[in-house]
Design an enzyme around this catalytic site. Structure first.
Site, PDB file in Angstrom:
ATOM      1  CE1 TYR A   1      -1.354   3.236   0.149  1.00  0.00           C
ATOM      2  CE2 TYR A   1      -2.884   4.995  -0.417  1.00  0.00           C
ATOM      3  CZ  TYR A   1      -2.653   3.696   0.002  1.00  0.00           C
ATOM      4  OH  TYR A   1      -3.711   2.855   0.266  1.00  0.00           O
TER       5      TYR A   1
ATOM      6  CB  SER B   1      -5.881   3.120  -2.750  1.00  0.00           C
ATOM      7  OG  SER B   1      -6.454   4.232  -2.071  1.00  0.00           O
TER       8      SER B   1
HETATM    9  N1  LIG Z   1      -8.013   0.727   5.029  1.00  0.00           N
HETATM   10  C1  LIG Z   1      -8.304   1.550   4.024  1.00  0.00           C
HETATM   11  O1  LIG Z   1      -9.091   2.519   4.185  1.00  0.00           O
HETATM   12  C2  LIG Z   1      -7.729   1.293   2.649  1.00  0.00           C
HETATM   13  C3  LIG Z   1      -8.228   2.054   1.583  1.00  0.00           C
HETATM   14  C4  LIG Z   1      -7.713   1.843   0.316  1.00  0.00           C
HETATM   15  C5  LIG Z   1      -6.727   0.882   0.095  1.00  0.00           C
HETATM   16  N2  LIG Z   1      -6.253   0.161   1.153  1.00  0.00           N
HETATM   17  C6  LIG Z   1      -5.225  -0.834   0.852  1.00  0.00           C
HETATM   18  O2  LIG Z   1      -5.617  -2.093   1.371  1.00  0.00           O
HETATM   19  C7  LIG Z   1      -4.454  -2.850   1.699  1.00  0.00           C
HETATM   20  C8  LIG Z   1      -4.593  -3.396   3.108  1.00  0.00           C
HETATM   21  O3  LIG Z   1      -4.718  -2.302   3.985  1.00  0.00           O
HETATM   22  P1  LIG Z   1      -5.337  -2.412   5.460  1.00  0.00           P
HETATM   23  O4  LIG Z   1      -6.118  -1.196   5.667  1.00  0.00           O
HETATM   24  O5  LIG Z   1      -5.959  -3.755   5.666  1.00  0.00           O
HETATM   25  O6  LIG Z   1      -3.981  -2.246   6.299  1.00  0.00           O
HETATM   26  P2  LIG Z   1      -3.451  -2.893   7.659  1.00  0.00           P
HETATM   27  O7  LIG Z   1      -2.392  -1.960   8.113  1.00  0.00           O
HETATM   28  O8  LIG Z   1      -4.580  -3.255   8.568  1.00  0.00           O
HETATM   29  O9  LIG Z   1      -2.779  -4.260   7.170  1.00  0.00           O
HETATM   30  C9  LIG Z   1      -1.658  -4.258   6.309  1.00  0.00           C
HETATM   31  C10 LIG Z   1      -0.892  -5.554   6.514  1.00  0.00           C
HETATM   32  O10 LIG Z   1       0.195  -5.559   5.585  1.00  0.00           O
HETATM   33  C11 LIG Z   1       1.348  -6.014   6.252  1.00  0.00           C
HETATM   34  N3  LIG Z   1       2.549  -5.510   5.583  1.00  0.00           N
HETATM   35  C12 LIG Z   1       3.044  -4.246   5.591  1.00  0.00           C
HETATM   36  N4  LIG Z   1       4.170  -4.194   4.863  1.00  0.00           N
HETATM   37  C13 LIG Z   1       4.395  -5.441   4.391  1.00  0.00           C
HETATM   38  C14 LIG Z   1       5.419  -6.026   3.588  1.00  0.00           C
HETATM   39  N5  LIG Z   1       6.451  -5.290   3.152  1.00  0.00           N
HETATM   40  N6  LIG Z   1       5.337  -7.341   3.300  1.00  0.00           N
HETATM   41  C15 LIG Z   1       4.313  -8.082   3.768  1.00  0.00           C
HETATM   42  N7  LIG Z   1       3.320  -7.595   4.543  1.00  0.00           N
HETATM   43  C16 LIG Z   1       3.361  -6.290   4.837  1.00  0.00           C
HETATM   44  C17 LIG Z   1       1.208  -5.498   7.670  1.00  0.00           C
HETATM   45  O11 LIG Z   1       2.037  -6.244   8.584  1.00  0.00           O
HETATM   46  C18 LIG Z   1      -0.285  -5.698   7.919  1.00  0.00           C
HETATM   47  O12 LIG Z   1      -0.560  -6.989   8.444  1.00  0.00           O
HETATM   48  C19 LIG Z   1      -3.255  -1.917   1.513  1.00  0.00           C
HETATM   49  O13 LIG Z   1      -2.650  -2.182   0.268  1.00  0.00           O
HETATM   50  C20 LIG Z   1      -3.892  -0.535   1.508  1.00  0.00           C
HETATM   51  O14 LIG Z   1      -3.139   0.399   0.785  1.00  0.00           O
HETATM   52  C21 LIG Z   1      -6.728   0.337   2.427  1.00  0.00           C
END
Ligand SMILES: NC(=O)c1ccc[n+]([C@@H]2O[C@H](COP(=O)([O-])OP(=O)(O)OC[C@H]3O[C@@H](n4cnc5c(N)ncnc54)[C@H](O)[C@@H]3O)[C@@H](O)[C@H]2O)c1
Length: 245
Positions: free
Chosen positions: A153, A140
């Site tokens: 985080y 991130s």
């Molecule tokens: N959306 C953003 O703006 C953003 C920005 C930077 C980084 N990220 C990173 O991208 C990644 C995906 O995020 P997203 O926005 O698609 O989130 P999201 O919440 O849409 O999806 C996350 C998924 O991970 C699953 N999950 C959670 N804990 C878990 C575990 N212990 N084991 C297996 N699966 C698990 C959830 O069930 C969900 O399906 C994350 O690592 C997040 O930190 C997201």
């Protein structure tokens, strides 16, 4: 790269960035395993990944923070498909608390999912991947710049970049490439449920919000033959957000 012969695991692939990545590999006709905490959503996601063109897709319940479950997921993948070529370590969670309220349990849960999950899959990948494999870790922009209330985080995401570097060094003699992506604000449930975004502590310009597909395209590239000289890199994909004063 003939993707129809390749097998890809996407963790957290039932939603957001992971689902977009799983669909993107599906569109290249890869065989895709969606490993997610939410097994019902993982099974549904596998259907959409098949509909996107995957040779095959399966949804498996897996808590990436549990090493035994990670090992079982990799064994189930090998049993069903006979090989493992790509792992996308995407599963992640956030907590929002001032440091004075963060507990040891909060730290352990955050580090288990956002950092150790990637380590457990990297270990299994190194034990089971053939020459030419690739791992992508979803970090991130919080790894390099952050806001209040998200210390565990931000720490886990920064450490994930360090793990990426070490794994790339150890992966090189195995011809396994390990790279990281630092997404900016991406239009997923995680972004809009973020209390810091809701309260304005973290300002998000709607014009600077990317789509999950913007990250999925970079994930696919990093796993492709065209990225054969990209090793241990941290690729920021944020629409230029961190460049502004
Ligand atoms: N959306 C953003 O703006 C953003 C920005 C930077 C980084 N990220 C990173 O991208 C990644 C995906 O995020 P997203 O926005 O698609 O989130 P999201 O919440 O849409 O999806 C996350 C998924 O991970 C699953 N999950 C959670 N804990 C878990 C575990 N212990 N084991 C297996 N699966 C698990 C959830 O069930 C969900 O399906 C994350 O690592 C997040 O930190 C997201």
């Amino acid at each position: 790269m003939i993707w129809s012969e390749k097998v890809v695991i996407v963790t957290g692939g039932a939603s957001g960035i992971g689902l977009a990545a799983a669909r993107r590999f599906g569109a290249e006709h890869a065989r895709v395993v969606i490993a997610d905490l939410d097994s019902a959503k993982a099974i549904d996601a596998a259907k959409t990944v098949k509909a996107a063109g995957a040779s095959d897709a399966v949804g498996l319940a897996c808590d990436v923070g549990d090493e035994t479950q990670v090992e079982a997921t990799v064994q189930a993948t090998l049993k069903r498909f006979g090989r493992l070529d790509v792992v996308v370590n995407n599963a992640g969670v956030m907590i929002f608390k001032p440091l004075v309220e963060v507990t040891r349990d909060d730290w352990m849960r955050m580090l288990s999912v956002d950092l150790l999950g990637a380590f457990y899959f990297t270990k299994q990948a190194f034990l089971n991947m053939p020459d030419g494999g690739a791992i992508v870790n979803i970090s991130s922009v919080h790894a390099v710049e952050t806001t209040p209330l998200v210390a565990p985080y931000a720490t886990a995401k920064a450490a994930l970049l360090s793990l990426t570097r070490s794994a790339a060094i150890e992966g090189t003699p195995k011809n396994i490439r390990v790279n990281a992506i630092l997404p900016g604000a991406i239009d997923t449930p995680m972004l809009w449920e973020n209390p810091n975004v809701k309260s304005g502590v973290e300002t998000v310009d709607p014009a600077a919000v990317g789509k999950p597909e913007d990250i999925a395209d970079v994930i696919l590239f990093l796993c492709s033959d065209e990225a054969r000289f990209v090793q241990g890199a941290a690729v920021r994909v944020d629409g230029g957000r961190l460049n502004r004063l």
